[in-house]
Structure formats: C-alpha cells, structure tokens
Design a protein around this motif. Structure first.
Motif, PDB file in Angstrom:
ATOM      1  N   PHE A   1       0.416   5.773   6.964  1.00 51.05           N
ATOM      2  CA  PHE A   1       0.379   7.222   7.107  1.00 51.05           C
ATOM      3  C   PHE A   1      -0.475   7.832   6.004  1.00 51.05           C
ATOM      4  N   CYS A   2      -1.429   8.662   6.403  1.00 50.73           N
ATOM      5  CA  CYS A   2      -2.348   9.313   5.474  1.00 50.73           C
ATOM      6  C   CYS A   2      -2.267  10.827   5.676  1.00 50.73           C
ATOM      7  N   SER A   3      -1.632  11.519   4.748  1.00 53.91           N
ATOM      8  CA  SER A   3      -1.487  12.966   4.865  1.00 53.91           C
ATOM      9  C   SER A   3      -2.813  13.683   4.692  1.00 53.91           C
ATOM     10  N   THR A   4      -3.691  13.124   3.864  1.00 50.34           N
ATOM     11  CA  THR A   4      -4.957  13.776   3.545  1.00 50.34           C
ATOM     12  C   THR A   4      -6.121  12.814   3.756  1.00 50.34           C
ATOM     13  N   GLU A   5      -7.307  13.375   3.770  1.00 53.53           N
ATOM     14  CA  GLU A   5      -8.511  12.559   3.890  1.00 53.53           C
ATOM     15  C   GLU A   5      -8.661  11.632   2.686  1.00 53.53           C
ATOM     16  N   ALA A   6      -8.298  12.125   1.512  1.00 53.94           N
ATOM     17  CA  ALA A   6      -8.380  11.294   0.300  1.00 53.94           C
ATOM     18  C   ALA A   6      -7.463  10.086   0.404  1.00 53.94           C
ATOM     19  N   GLU A   7      -6.275  10.275   0.970  1.00 56.41           N
ATOM     20  CA  GLU A   7      -5.358   9.147   1.142  1.00 56.41           C
ATOM     21  C   GLU A   7      -5.929   8.129   2.118  1.00 56.41           C
ATOM     22  N   PHE A   8      -6.593   8.608   3.157  1.00 54.57           N
ATOM     23  CA  PHE A   8      -7.213   7.691   4.114  1.00 54.57           C
ATOM     24  C   PHE A   8      -8.350   6.913   3.462  1.00 54.57           C
ATOM     25  N   ASN A   9      -9.191   7.594   2.697  1.00 53.07           N
ATOM     26  CA  ASN A   9     -10.287   6.911   2.005  1.00 53.07           C
ATOM     27  C   ASN A   9      -9.743   5.864   1.033  1.00 53.07           C
ATOM     28  N   ASP A  10      -8.657   6.214   0.348  1.00 49.97           N
ATOM     29  CA  ASP A  10      -8.024   5.286  -0.584  1.00 49.97           C
ATOM     30  C   ASP A  10      -7.470   4.070   0.154  1.00 49.97           C
TER      31      ASP A  10
ATOM     32  N   PHE B   1       0.835  -1.194   0.000  1.00 50.59           N
ATOM     33  CA  PHE B   1       0.000   0.000   0.000  1.00 50.59           C
ATOM     34  C   PHE B   1       0.876   1.252   0.000  1.00 50.59           C
ATOM     35  N   LYS B   2       0.505   2.245  -0.801  1.00 49.14           N
ATOM     36  CA  LYS B   2       1.318   3.460  -0.887  1.00 49.14           C
ATOM     37  C   LYS B   2       1.342   4.221   0.440  1.00 49.14           C
ATOM     38  N   GLN B   3       0.375   3.936   1.313  1.00 48.85           N
ATOM     39  CA  GLN B   3       0.350   4.572   2.634  1.00 48.85           C
ATOM     40  C   GLN B   3       1.167   3.789   3.661  1.00 48.85           C
ATOM     41  N   SER B   4       1.838   2.731   3.238  1.00 48.11           N
ATOM     42  CA  SER B   4       2.575   1.875   4.176  1.00 48.11           C
ATOM     43  C   SER B   4       3.663   2.648   4.922  1.00 48.11           C
TER      44      SER B   4
END
Length: 371
Positions: free
Chosen positions: A306-315, A230-233
């Motif tokens: 790690f999610c910098s933005t809400e969109a990253e968290f939703n993704d 995952f890119k948020q890893s």
C-alpha cells in the motif's frame, strides 16, 4: 479451527502465536524483538481487522440464497482483510491501535464498509455477487487473483475509501501503468484532500504469483520474506492446502497469519453503544495469530503493498529493485517502467498470467481461469 478458537478464549491452552526467540519478528513492515516486545507485537496484531466466516446474515442472491459463507468464503474474507488494512493505514495510520473501548468514528466507518449486508460496498454479499463477473457462482471458492479482480471493481464505487487497486500480472510491475492509474486527474473518486502530492490516488498494489507447482519452490522463500519487511507491506493472501489465509508477517522460517476459519454470528457494530455491539466489535479482532513454515504455504499467492503517496510508491520501487531483484537468484517478479514492446495481450499471455487456484475446498486442483 472453531474449537481451537474457543480454547484460546477461555484460557484452556497457552497461545503459541509468537515464539520466544532472538530472531526478529516482522509484522507488515514493522520490526520487533519477541523477547522484549511480545505484548506490543500482540497489540499490533490485535489491531488488524479480522474477518472470518459469519452465519445468519441476510441471504446472498435473494430469499433462497446463502446465509453463511462457512466452507466457501475464506478467500473472500482474506480479501476483505487486505482492503480493510489499506483503509486503516490511509485513514487512521499504520501505527493505529485498537482497544476494546475504541469508538473512533473513522474506524467504525471503515468497519461498516464490510458489514454482512447488501448495502455495504465491500460486504461478503457484494464480493460474492461481483464474483459472477469473474465466472464464479455465489458460494464458489475464489483464488487470490479472483478476489483481487473483484475488489478492484468494487473500490471504484466507493468514493470515501479513495483507493485505486492495480493488479500486476505476468510477474511484472509496470511503473507507467500504475502512474497513469494513480495520477489520473479525471478520476472523480480522487478526493483532493485524500490524494497525495500531484493528485496521487492511494494505491493498493496486488501482485499475484505462482511460486511452484504443488508446493513453494525454496528458491522463492527469501524473496517472499523480504516482502514483509518493506514499510509498504500489506501482507500476502494465499493459504495452505484446503485453507485460505492472510499472512501478515514472519519470524525465522515461519510466516504469521490471521485465519478466517472461525464461524461467528453476523451483525452490525453501528456506533458501538450497546453491549451486543461492543461484543460484536471484539469479534473483528484476533487476539492470537498463528504460524506455519513458509514452505508449507500453497504456491499460489498474491503479494500486497500500500502506497499512500507517490513518494511511497517511488520508495517501494527502489526497495524492490535493491532488495528483492538484484540480490535474488530468482526474483519473485520484475519491475519495468514501460510495458515491453514485444508484449501483446494474447490468449497465451492470459493463460500464463492465470489464477492457479489454491487446491482446497473443491475438486479442481489444476484448474485455472482465463482473465
């Protein structure tokens, strides 16, 4: 480990960090080809801030306190590495590269947050002292969940970092709880220029898991490897028997990690102007990572995102459901929007979600703590 580190530095042995294989290599969400991108992989790993045991720092807990964390601070150092990578991703970007001549003021500011002195917000001193609130004496070994709980408390005192930490217990990621945390307009630490759309406060998400009793159940191996894709890893904090390690990726059936079990001198990089400061800065970057079979990991881990933005968290939530939950026979954890109505914060729930400590460096293999 200290001896092996010295041999790597002087070139006495050939590094065995990344295998020459056609299997893809994943480092915190980035995919590489080891046959064509070996040096790029190494540069990515080198750019991660590497925290290890240190010696001769200001005593922790008074004049008669500890001046080294050798033998007890490895999980604390792993926690520092996760948080430092979150700060680098937020303030410098995931693709930021460190080089020996780097003097970027933002990078130096991040590093200063972890220096071994009482005043630094995320120093070994602050983590060890805050551990007392989690029933851990200074010098006592932490487990993955303990260090996560401590970091969650400490980030609230550092406005510049502008990060919120959520720890998902009971093997469940509850979306409404996270949205409430990250979209709160009352949190003064959410500096507007650093928050995402809608006032989103950047999120470090930590999911403590127990993936077996004495060893990892093979049924979880596939899911654990997917987390690194995952890119948020932000990797996994855990270890193997007797050692706490920071896992940052995988190749084939092996996980790649940074090892804190090297004792180095303590000191501050400051503005990196003197030869000593330049040399010290290099000590915060590991030239060669290590790897072990994924089934050799201790079953007590904490998966980090790690999610910098809400969109990253939703993704991330979408990716977890699509790739981690639906295809797996035994998912690592669940994702739900609301807390189940039947769930109540009882003592039994606390025990079920307890932090089963890694089995090393102290005599309590079956010990767990009630949060």
């Amino acid at each position: 480990m200290d001896g092996m580190f010295e041999l790597y530095l002087d070139g006495s042995i050939e590094p065995d960090d990344i295998p020459h294989t056609s299997d893809p290599v994943y480092i915190l969400g980035k995919k590489y080809n080891a046959l064509q991108e070996l040096e790029t992989i190494r540069q990515d790993i080198l750019s991660k801030i590497w925290f290890t045991y240190r010696k001769n720092f200001v005593p922790i807990g008074g004049d008669d306190g500890l001046t080294t964390d050798k033998g007890w601070g490895c999980m604390l150092r792993c926690g520092q590495m996760v948080l430092a990578q979150a700060l680098v991703t937020l303030h410098l970007g995931r693709d930021w590269i460190w080089e020996p001549e780097t003097k970027d003021s933002t990078y130096l500011k991040i590093l200063s947050k972890f220096v071994d002195k009482r005043q630094a917000p995320f120093s070994i001193h602050q983590i060890a002292m805050m551990g007392v609130s989690e029933n851990k004496d200074v010098g006592q070994w932490f487990g993955p969940n303990t260090v996560a709980q401590v970091l969650k408390k400490l980030v609230k005192y550092d406005d510049w970092s502008s990060i919120a930490i959520h720890i998902a217990l009971d093997n469940a990621l509850i979306i409404s709880d996270i949205r409430e945390l990250c979209l709160s307009q009352e949190d003064e630490g959410c500096v507007s220029m650093k928050c995402g759309s809608g006032g989103w406060k950047p999120l470090l998400l930590i999911v403590p898991l127990r993936l077996g009793l004495q060893e990892i159940n093979p049924i979880y191996a596939s899911g654990l490897k997917k987390c690194f894709k995952f890119k948020q890893s932000l990797g996994v904090i855990g270890g193997k028997p007797n050692l706490a390690l920071y896992f940052i990726g995988y190749v084939g059936d092996e996980v790649i990690y940074l090892d804190p079990h090297t004792t180095q001198k303590s000191g501050s990089v400051e503005n990196k102007e003197t030869e000593e400061e330049i040399e010290l800065d290099s000590s915060y970057h590991c030239k060669y990572a290590s790897r072990i079979n994924i089934l050799s990991m201790d079953p007590s881990v904490a998966v980090c995102f790690f999610c910098s933005t809400e969109a990253e968290f939703n993704d991330l939530c979408h990716a977890i459901k699509k790739d981690l939950i639906e295809p797996e026979k035994q998912p690592l954890f669940e994702v739900t929007y609301e807390k189940p109505k039947q769930w109540k914060p009882t003592l039994d729930d606390a025990v079920e979600a307890a932090d089963f400590e890694l089995s090393g460096e102290y005599d309590s293999e079956h010990e767990f703590e009630i949060l």
